[in-house]
Design a protein around this motif. Structure first.
Motif, mmCIF file in Angstrom:
data_model
loop_
_atom_site.group_PDB
_atom_site.id
_atom_site.type_symbol
_atom_site.label_atom_id
_atom_site.label_comp_id
_atom_site.label_asym_id
_atom_site.label_seq_id
_atom_site.Cartn_x
_atom_site.Cartn_y
_atom_site.Cartn_z
ATOM 1 N N HIS A 6 19.509 22.401 -24.999
ATOM 2 C CA HIS A 6 20.768 22.472 -24.253
ATOM 3 C C HIS A 6 21.678 21.268 -24.474
ATOM 4 C CE1 HIS A 6 19.654 26.202 -22.335
ATOM 5 N NE2 HIS A 6 18.470 25.676 -22.056
ATOM 6 N N GLU A 7 21.176 20.218 -25.112
ATOM 7 C CA GLU A 7 22.033 19.090 -25.483
ATOM 8 C C GLU A 7 22.832 19.401 -26.743
ATOM 9 O OE1 GLU A 7 20.265 15.090 -25.258
ATOM 10 O OE2 GLU A 7 18.507 16.101 -24.384
ATOM 11 N N VAL A 8 22.387 20.392 -27.496
ATOM 12 C CA VAL A 8 23.011 20.743 -28.775
ATOM 13 C C VAL A 8 23.770 22.067 -28.685
ATOM 14 C CG1 VAL A 8 22.550 21.188 -31.221
ATOM 15 C CG2 VAL A 8 21.147 19.541 -29.977
ATOM 16 N N PHE A 9 23.254 22.999 -27.871
ATOM 17 C CA PHE A 9 23.811 24.344 -27.794
ATOM 18 C C PHE A 9 24.068 24.770 -26.358
ATOM 19 C CE2 PHE A 9 21.006 24.412 -31.572
ATOM 20 C CZ PHE A 9 21.932 24.772 -32.541
ATOM 21 N N ILE A 17 24.796 32.102 -28.597
ATOM 22 C CA ILE A 17 24.537 30.655 -28.614
ATOM 23 C C ILE A 17 25.727 29.990 -29.281
ATOM 24 C CG2 ILE A 17 23.022 28.866 -29.544
ATOM 25 C CD1 ILE A 17 20.759 30.981 -29.424
ATOM 26 N N GLU A 18 26.175 28.872 -28.710
ATOM 27 C CA GLU A 18 27.353 28.174 -29.212
ATOM 28 C C GLU A 18 27.026 26.699 -29.410
ATOM 29 O OE1 GLU A 18 31.969 27.417 -27.790
ATOM 30 O OE2 GLU A 18 30.692 28.808 -26.697
ATOM 31 N N SER A 19 27.364 26.185 -30.593
ATOM 32 C CA SER A 19 27.109 24.770 -30.860
ATOM 33 C C SER A 19 28.093 23.910 -30.078
ATOM 34 C CB SER A 19 27.202 24.478 -32.355
ATOM 35 O OG SER A 19 28.463 24.838 -32.869
ATOM 36 N N LYS A 20 27.606 22.764 -29.621
ATOM 37 C CA LYS A 20 28.452 21.844 -28.860
ATOM 38 C C LYS A 20 29.275 20.981 -29.807
ATOM 39 C CE LYS A 20 25.943 21.840 -24.532
ATOM 40 N NZ LYS A 20 25.327 21.034 -23.481
ATOM 41 N N GLU A 21 29.349 19.685 -29.560
ATOM 42 C CA GLU A 21 30.326 18.834 -30.238
ATOM 43 C C GLU A 21 29.973 18.374 -31.651
ATOM 44 O OE1 GLU A 21 27.529 16.187 -28.054
ATOM 45 O OE2 GLU A 21 28.728 17.860 -27.377
ATOM 46 N N LYS A 22 28.764 18.557 -32.111
ATOM 47 C CA LYS A 22 28.367 18.055 -33.435
ATOM 48 C C LYS A 22 28.325 19.167 -34.481
ATOM 49 C CE LYS A 22 27.024 13.714 -32.577
ATOM 50 N NZ LYS A 22 27.297 12.546 -33.342
ATOM 51 N N ILE A 23 28.407 18.771 -35.734
ATOM 52 C CA ILE A 23 28.138 19.682 -36.846
ATOM 53 C C ILE A 23 26.627 19.816 -36.930
ATOM 54 C CG2 ILE A 23 28.306 20.014 -39.337
ATOM 55 C CD1 ILE A 23 30.882 18.288 -39.224
ATOM 56 N N ILE A 24 26.147 21.040 -37.101
ATOM 57 C CA ILE A 24 24.720 21.333 -37.120
ATOM 58 C C ILE A 24 24.341 21.891 -38.487
ATOM 59 C CG2 ILE A 24 22.871 22.694 -36.052
ATOM 60 C CD1 ILE A 24 24.254 20.857 -34.050
ATOM 61 N N ARG A 25 23.170 21.487 -38.976
ATOM 62 C CA ARG A 25 22.636 22.072 -40.211
ATOM 63 C C ARG A 25 21.207 22.510 -39.963
ATOM 64 N NH1 ARG A 25 23.937 18.594 -44.644
ATOM 65 N NH2 ARG A 25 22.155 17.314 -44.109
ATOM 66 N N ILE A 26 20.919 23.750 -40.341
ATOM 67 C CA ILE A 26 19.570 24.303 -40.256
ATOM 68 C C ILE A 26 19.270 24.893 -41.626
ATOM 69 C CG2 ILE A 26 18.040 25.942 -39.124
ATOM 70 C CD1 ILE A 26 20.039 25.969 -36.777
ATOM 71 N N GLY A 27 18.281 24.357 -42.299
ATOM 72 C CA GLY A 27 18.019 24.799 -43.671
ATOM 73 C C GLY A 27 19.251 24.514 -44.515
ATOM 74 N N PRO A 33 31.298 22.564 -34.532
ATOM 75 C CA PRO A 33 31.350 22.741 -33.085
ATOM 76 C C PRO A 33 32.064 24.042 -32.721
ATOM 77 C CG PRO A 33 32.083 20.542 -33.711
ATOM 78 C CD PRO A 33 31.937 21.336 -34.968
ATOM 79 N N GLY A 34 31.541 24.725 -31.712
ATOM 80 C CA GLY A 34 32.172 25.951 -31.253
ATOM 81 C C GLY A 34 31.739 27.203 -31.984
ATOM 82 N N ALA A 35 30.899 27.062 -33.000
ATOM 83 C CA ALA A 35 30.403 28.245 -33.721
ATOM 84 C C ALA A 35 29.527 29.050 -32.780
ATOM 85 C CB ALA A 35 29.619 27.822 -34.954
ATOM 86 N N ARG A 36 29.803 30.367 -32.682
ATOM 87 C CA ARG A 36 29.029 31.253 -31.795
ATOM 88 C C ARG A 36 28.279 32.260 -32.648
ATOM 89 N NH1 ARG A 36 32.536 33.014 -26.595
ATOM 90 N NH2 ARG A 36 30.444 33.546 -25.874
ATOM 91 N N PHE A 37 27.061 32.545 -32.235
ATOM 92 C CA PHE A 37 26.269 33.531 -32.973
ATOM 93 C C PHE A 37 25.280 34.201 -32.037
ATOM 94 C CE2 PHE A 37 24.964 29.179 -33.733
ATOM 95 C CZ PHE A 37 23.669 29.156 -33.254
ATOM 96 N N LYS A 38 24.858 35.376 -32.446
ATOM 97 C CA LYS A 38 23.907 36.164 -31.658
ATOM 98 C C LYS A 38 23.124 37.020 -32.643
ATOM 99 C CE LYS A 38 23.813 39.274 -27.683
ATOM 100 N NZ LYS A 38 24.645 39.950 -26.680
ATOM 101 N N ASP A 46 15.251 32.096 -35.738
ATOM 102 C CA ASP A 46 16.097 32.746 -34.738
ATOM 103 C C ASP A 46 16.134 31.830 -33.523
ATOM 104 O OD1 ASP A 46 17.312 34.279 -32.796
ATOM 105 O OD2 ASP A 46 15.935 35.983 -32.991
ATOM 106 N N LEU A 47 17.230 31.091 -33.360
ATOM 107 C CA LEU A 47 17.317 30.091 -32.293
ATOM 108 C C LEU A 47 17.172 30.682 -30.898
ATOM 109 C CD1 LEU A 47 20.133 27.737 -33.592
ATOM 110 C CD2 LEU A 47 17.698 27.249 -33.413
ATOM 111 N N SER A 48 17.494 31.957 -30.719
ATOM 112 C CA SER A 48 17.388 32.560 -29.386
ATOM 113 C C SER A 48 15.943 32.561 -28.880
ATOM 114 C CB SER A 48 17.956 33.975 -29.379
ATOM 115 O OG SER A 48 17.172 34.841 -30.170
ATOM 116 N N LYS A 49 14.978 32.448 -29.767
ATOM 117 C CA LYS A 49 13.571 32.404 -29.373
ATOM 118 C C LYS A 49 13.140 31.019 -28.896
ATOM 119 C CE LYS A 49 12.272 36.186 -32.326
ATOM 120 N NZ LYS A 49 11.356 36.717 -33.311
ATOM 121 N N TYR A 50 14.011 30.030 -29.072
ATOM 122 C CA TYR A 50 13.655 28.650 -28.750
ATOM 123 C C TYR A 50 14.557 28.024 -27.695
ATOM 124 C CZ TYR A 50 10.980 29.471 -32.920
ATOM 125 O OH TYR A 50 10.113 30.003 -33.833
ATOM 126 N N ILE A 51 15.293 28.842 -26.951
ATOM 127 C CA ILE A 51 16.172 28.331 -25.894
ATOM 128 C C ILE A 51 15.339 27.541 -24.891
ATOM 129 C CG2 ILE A 51 17.649 29.008 -23.959
ATOM 130 C CD1 ILE A 51 18.539 31.413 -25.714
#
Length: 70
Positions: A6-9, A17-27, A33-38, A46-51
């Motif tokens: 929750h500090e990141v998303f 799920i929406e990224s907060k203020e930083k640029i995120i890289r996964i793989g 920031p502000g990128a939303r995905f589902k 699948d980040l939704s499994k790790y909320i």
């Protein structure tokens, strides 16, 4: 460094799920920031499994690189 999901998303009311203020890289995928995905997997994750879990993050040139999940 180890930080909570929750500090990141943000998790939105629609389940996205929406990224907060930083640029995120996964793989090999990077998003700003502000990128939303589902229902999306990044590098097979699948980040939704790790909320709510903790993430292992390495910072590179002001980019949060997610390298592990606890």
């Amino acid at each position: 460094m180890r930080i909570n999901f929750h500090e990141v998303f943000n998790v939105n009311a629609d389940g996205s799920i929406e990224s907060k203020e930083k640029i995120i890289r996964i793989g090999g995928v990077q998003f700003g920031p502000g990128a939303r995905f589902k229902n999306v997997s990044f590098g097979g994750i699948d980040l939704s499994k790790y909320i709510g879990r903790d993430l292992e993050i390495r910072e590179e040139n002001n980019v949060h690189v997610i390298i592990g999940i606890y």
